[in-house]
Design a protein around this motif. Sequence first.
Motif, PDB file in Angstrom:
ATOM      1  N   LEU A  69     -41.490 -12.475   0.063  1.00  0.00           N
ATOM      2  CA  LEU A  69     -41.306 -12.622   1.512  1.00  0.00           C
ATOM      3  C   LEU A  69     -42.105 -13.815   2.029  1.00  0.00           C
ATOM      4  CD1 LEU A  69     -41.243  -8.913   2.736  1.00  0.00           C
ATOM      5  CD2 LEU A  69     -39.317 -10.456   2.358  1.00  0.00           C
ATOM      6  N   GLU A  70     -43.284 -14.007   1.474  1.00  0.00           N
ATOM      7  CA  GLU A  70     -44.086 -15.155   1.901  1.00  0.00           C
ATOM      8  C   GLU A  70     -43.335 -16.460   1.620  1.00  0.00           C
ATOM      9  OE1 GLU A  70     -48.149 -15.187   0.692  1.00  0.00           O
ATOM     10  OE2 GLU A  70     -48.488 -17.145   1.630  1.00  0.00           O
ATOM     11  N   ARG A  71     -42.740 -16.546   0.422  1.00  0.00           N
ATOM     12  CA  ARG A  71     -41.989 -17.766   0.081  1.00  0.00           C
ATOM     13  C   ARG A  71     -40.787 -17.943   1.012  1.00  0.00           C
ATOM     14  NH1 ARG A  71     -40.369 -18.369  -6.108  1.00  0.00           N
ATOM     15  NH2 ARG A  71     -38.739 -16.891  -5.536  1.00  0.00           N
ATOM     16  N   LEU A  72     -40.115 -16.840   1.305  1.00  0.00           N
ATOM     17  CA  LEU A  72     -38.947 -16.894   2.200  1.00  0.00           C
ATOM     18  C   LEU A  72     -39.347 -17.375   3.593  1.00  0.00           C
ATOM     19  CD1 LEU A  72     -35.800 -15.829   2.297  1.00  0.00           C
ATOM     20  CD2 LEU A  72     -36.813 -14.048   3.711  1.00  0.00           C
ATOM     21  N   TYR A  73     -40.419 -16.780   4.128  1.00  0.00           N
ATOM     22  CA  TYR A  73     -40.857 -17.143   5.482  1.00  0.00           C
ATOM     23  C   TYR A  73     -41.453 -18.554   5.522  1.00  0.00           C
ATOM     24  CZ  TYR A  73     -39.640 -12.679   7.549  1.00  0.00           C
ATOM     25  OH  TYR A  73     -38.936 -11.612   8.023  1.00  0.00           O
ATOM     26  N   ASP A  74     -42.099 -18.974   4.432  1.00  0.00           N
ATOM     27  CA  ASP A  74     -42.609 -20.353   4.373  1.00  0.00           C
ATOM     28  C   ASP A  74     -41.448 -21.342   4.393  1.00  0.00           C
ATOM     29  OD1 ASP A  74     -45.237 -19.588   4.343  1.00  0.00           O
ATOM     30  OD2 ASP A  74     -45.558 -19.974   2.198  1.00  0.00           O
ATOM     31  N   GLY A  75     -40.403 -21.046   3.632  1.00  0.00           N
ATOM     32  CA  GLY A  75     -39.215 -21.909   3.607  1.00  0.00           C
ATOM     33  C   GLY A  75     -38.549 -21.945   4.971  1.00  0.00           C
ATOM     34  N   ALA A  76     -38.432 -20.773   5.597  1.00  0.00           N
ATOM     35  CA  ALA A  76     -37.814 -20.673   6.930  1.00  0.00           C
ATOM     36  C   ALA A  76     -38.634 -21.475   7.944  1.00  0.00           C
ATOM     37  CB  ALA A  76     -37.711 -19.213   7.352  1.00  0.00           C
ATOM     38  N   HIS A  77     -39.961 -21.367   7.827  1.00  0.00           N
ATOM     39  CA  HIS A  77     -40.854 -22.101   8.727  1.00  0.00           C
ATOM     40  C   HIS A  77     -40.621 -23.606   8.579  1.00  0.00           C
ATOM     41  CE1 HIS A  77     -44.437 -22.994  11.006  1.00  0.00           C
ATOM     42  NE2 HIS A  77     -44.907 -23.710  10.004  1.00  0.00           N
ATOM     43  N   HIS A  78     -40.539 -24.064   7.329  1.00  0.00           N
ATOM     44  CA  HIS A  78     -40.337 -25.498   7.067  1.00  0.00           C
ATOM     45  C   HIS A  78     -39.025 -25.984   7.701  1.00  0.00           C
ATOM     46  CE1 HIS A  78     -40.651 -29.030   4.047  1.00  0.00           C
ATOM     47  NE2 HIS A  78     -39.647 -29.290   4.864  1.00  0.00           N
ATOM     48  N   ILE A  79     -37.960 -25.219   7.546  1.00  0.00           N
ATOM     49  CA  ILE A  79     -36.665 -25.681   8.085  1.00  0.00           C
ATOM     50  C   ILE A  79     -36.457 -25.226   9.539  1.00  0.00           C
ATOM     51  CG2 ILE A  79     -35.673 -25.792   5.758  1.00  0.00           C
ATOM     52  CD1 ILE A  79     -33.898 -23.352   6.547  1.00  0.00           C
ATOM     53  N   MET A  80     -37.514 -24.694  10.134  1.00  0.00           N
ATOM     54  CA  MET A  80     -37.492 -24.258  11.545  1.00  0.00           C
ATOM     55  C   MET A  80     -36.388 -23.245  11.805  1.00  0.00           C
ATOM     56  SD  MET A  80     -38.608 -27.810  13.388  1.00  0.00           S
ATOM     57  CE  MET A  80     -39.584 -27.116  14.707  1.00  0.00           C
ATOM     58  N   LEU A  81     -36.328 -22.280  10.902  1.00  0.00           N
ATOM     59  CA  LEU A  81     -35.347 -21.199  11.014  1.00  0.00           C
ATOM     60  C   LEU A  81     -36.079 -19.935  11.454  1.00  0.00           C
ATOM     61  CD1 LEU A  81     -32.548 -19.873  10.349  1.00  0.00           C
ATOM     62  CD2 LEU A  81     -33.339 -19.655   7.997  1.00  0.00           C
ATOM     63  N   GLN A  82     -35.657 -19.406  12.567  1.00  0.00           N
ATOM     64  CA  GLN A  82     -36.283 -18.191  13.101  1.00  0.00           C
ATOM     65  C   GLN A  82     -35.624 -16.977  12.446  1.00  0.00           C
ATOM     66  OE1 GLN A  82     -38.747 -18.061  15.742  1.00  0.00           O
ATOM     67  NE2 GLN A  82     -38.815 -15.905  15.124  1.00  0.00           N
ATOM     68  N   VAL A  83     -36.377 -16.280  11.573  1.00  0.00           N
ATOM     69  CA  VAL A  83     -35.835 -15.066  10.964  1.00  0.00           C
ATOM     70  C   VAL A  83     -35.866 -13.968  12.031  1.00  0.00           C
ATOM     71  CG1 VAL A  83     -36.046 -13.437   9.027  1.00  0.00           C
ATOM     72  CG2 VAL A  83     -36.834 -15.796   8.752  1.00  0.00           C
ATOM     73  N   PRO A  84     -34.723 -13.328  12.312  1.00  0.00           N
ATOM     74  CA  PRO A  84     -34.710 -12.372  13.436  1.00  0.00           C
ATOM     75  C   PRO A  84     -35.538 -11.098  13.193  1.00  0.00           C
ATOM     76  CG  PRO A  84     -32.513 -12.571  12.446  1.00  0.00           C
ATOM     77  CD  PRO A  84     -33.386 -13.529  11.743  1.00  0.00           C
ATOM     78  N   LEU A  85     -35.998 -10.888  11.977  1.00  0.00           N
ATOM     79  CA  LEU A  85     -36.880  -9.747  11.685  1.00  0.00           C
ATOM     80  C   LEU A  85     -38.248 -10.288  11.301  1.00  0.00           C
ATOM     81  CD1 LEU A  85     -34.549  -7.878   9.128  1.00  0.00           C
ATOM     82  CD2 LEU A  85     -34.657  -7.480  11.585  1.00  0.00           C
ATOM     83  N   ASN A  86     -39.287  -9.544  11.636  1.00  0.00           N
ATOM     84  CA  ASN A  86     -40.585  -9.962  11.112  1.00  0.00           C
ATOM     85  C   ASN A  86     -40.724  -9.467   9.672  1.00  0.00           C
ATOM     86  OD1 ASN A  86     -41.595  -7.290  11.115  1.00  0.00           O
ATOM     87  ND2 ASN A  86     -42.336  -7.493  13.226  1.00  0.00           N
ATOM     88  N   ARG A  87     -41.807  -9.865   9.016  1.00  0.00           N
ATOM     89  CA  ARG A  87     -41.944  -9.573   7.580  1.00  0.00           C
ATOM     90  C   ARG A  87     -41.922  -8.081   7.284  1.00  0.00           C
ATOM     91  NH1 ARG A  87     -46.029 -13.784   4.667  1.00  0.00           N
ATOM     92  NH2 ARG A  87     -46.455 -12.054   3.267  1.00  0.00           N
ATOM     93  N   ARG A  88     -42.587  -7.331   8.164  1.00  0.00           N
ATOM     94  CA  ARG A  88     -42.662  -5.885   7.965  1.00  0.00           C
ATOM     95  C   ARG A  88     -41.260  -5.268   8.079  1.00  0.00           C
ATOM     96  NH1 ARG A  88     -43.136  -2.101  11.316  1.00  0.00           N
ATOM     97  NH2 ARG A  88     -43.334  -3.545  13.043  1.00  0.00           N
ATOM     98  N   GLU A  89     -40.505  -5.751   9.064  1.00  0.00           N
ATOM     99  CA  GLU A  89     -39.141  -5.227   9.269  1.00  0.00           C
ATOM    100  C   GLU A  89     -38.209  -5.619   8.125  1.00  0.00           C
ATOM    101  OE1 GLU A  89     -39.148  -5.398  14.181  1.00  0.00           O
ATOM    102  OE2 GLU A  89     -38.590  -7.173  13.018  1.00  0.00           O
ATOM    103  N   LEU A  90     -38.372  -6.847   7.637  1.00  0.00           N
ATOM    104  CA  LEU A  90     -37.511  -7.289   6.527  1.00  0.00           C
ATOM    105  C   LEU A  90     -37.854  -6.528   5.247  1.00  0.00           C
ATOM    106  CD1 LEU A  90     -35.190  -9.120   5.730  1.00  0.00           C
ATOM    107  CD2 LEU A  90     -36.822 -10.935   5.248  1.00  0.00           C
ATOM    108  N   ALA A  91     -39.144  -6.260   5.052  1.00  0.00           N
ATOM    109  CA  ALA A  91     -39.565  -5.461   3.891  1.00  0.00           C
ATOM    110  C   ALA A  91     -38.947  -4.073   3.987  1.00  0.00           C
ATOM    111  CB  ALA A  91     -41.088  -5.369   3.842  1.00  0.00           C
ATOM    112  N   ALA A  92     -39.003  -3.471   5.190  1.00  0.00           N
ATOM    113  CA  ALA A  92     -38.453  -2.121   5.384  1.00  0.00           C
ATOM    114  C   ALA A  92     -36.944  -2.124   5.142  1.00  0.00           C
ATOM    115  CB  ALA A  92     -38.766  -1.635   6.798  1.00  0.00           C
ATOM    116  N   ALA A  93     -36.257  -3.170   5.614  1.00  0.00           N
ATOM    117  CA  ALA A  93     -34.800  -3.259   5.419  1.00  0.00           C
ATOM    118  C   ALA A  93     -34.461  -3.396   3.933  1.00  0.00           C
ATOM    119  CB  ALA A  93     -34.245  -4.437   6.208  1.00  0.00           C
ATOM    120  N   THR A  94     -35.297  -4.110   3.207  1.00  0.00           N
ATOM    121  CA  THR A  94     -35.088  -4.299   1.762  1.00  0.00           C
ATOM    122  C   THR A  94     -35.228  -2.959   1.035  1.00  0.00           C
ATOM    123  OG1 THR A  94     -35.968  -6.528   1.951  1.00  0.00           O
ATOM    124  CG2 THR A  94     -35.872  -5.593  -0.262  1.00  0.00           C
ATOM    125  N   LEU A  95     -36.286  -2.217   1.360  1.00  0.00           N
ATOM    126  CA  LEU A  95     -36.512  -0.918   0.714  1.00  0.00           C
ATOM    127  C   LEU A  95     -35.379   0.051   1.062  1.00  0.00           C
ATOM    128  CD1 LEU A  95     -40.382  -0.447   1.221  1.00  0.00           C
ATOM    129  CD2 LEU A  95     -39.168  -1.582  -0.639  1.00  0.00           C
TER     130      LEU A  95
END
Length: 311
Positions: A69-95
């Motif tokens: 998730l850190e790598r995903l959010y770092d990549g998103a940050h670099h390309i200025m892409l706003q992930v509509p879920l925060n990390r905790r929510e994306l982790a929960a959705a994955t599980l």
Amino acid sequence: MSAKGGEARFLLAKGAGRQMGLLIYLDGAFIPREEARVSVFDHGYLYGDGVFEGIRAYDGRVFKLEEHLERLYDGAHHIMLQVPLNRRELAAATLETLRRNGLQDAYIRIVVSRGVGDLGLDPRKCPRATVVIIADKISLFPQEYYEKGLAVVTAATRQRCSDTIEPRIKSLNYLNNILVKIEAVQAGVMEAIMLNTQGYVVEGSGSNVFIVNKKGELITPPTYLGILEGITRNTVMELALAAGLPVREDIFTRHDLYTARECFLTGTAAELIPVISVDRRTIGAGIPGDLTRRLMERFHTYVRSTGIPYA
Ligand code: PXG
């Protein structure tokens, strides 16, 4: 006759049902595989604008979820892409995706694309990113290659320089890697290794590379050279350190590859796989090396003893 036909249809439906059983997370909903569709106006489709992750679950636990998730959010940050879920929510959705699909061992693909917009590159045309989570089975290489090792080639296609698309971003723009994979296929092997424009070995089409040199040192290219900083790579380095094996990041060339004692590739999908020849030059004794086998064992034990449980 009609009963027979009916039975055949039922069997067909049952078989198809197993396929359709897969539920895909798509923007907050769980949707059957066949119905899970993204718009042709999604800039992920139109321009390869987005980021993704490939993650594994072993025995009901997600391996290195936070790191992915850190790598995903770092990549998103670099390309200025706003992930509509925060990390905790994306982790929960994955599980939750894993739970819904009843998978104990799985390969998880998270894709965050720029979202639906008009034609035209401008990301501001896309008000909301699309989030997809697929959990399924994967086996990248047939089992026999883990036992006898892979033959690989070096690719003529070079790694992109870090001043173009940063290789540390796991972006939806994988054409360079696909060209490398095509070279492997054309050469009749399963994987190809890329060099950068200076001729240093960097990585495979979807894997990182390690060699064991004549001194018995484990060496892998440094991230500044322009590689995806693999989570499997980092895990293997940690396992080697913990086992007291000399391991370091260093630059090396095709010559070092050809004359290495051992060589192996790492990746979430590939896990840890021995390489026994490069460009038809035999590596070491032409069989998976001792250190490679020891690390494979440690890796398989480790992945099943850690991770975030979701059962
Ligand atoms: N380098 C590249 C270019 C990758 O795409 C790795 C290294 C290994 O990183 P991890 O974190 O997984 O250890 C990757 C990731 C495939 C496939 O089908 C492979 C990856 C991504 C997507 C598909 O082979 N590998």
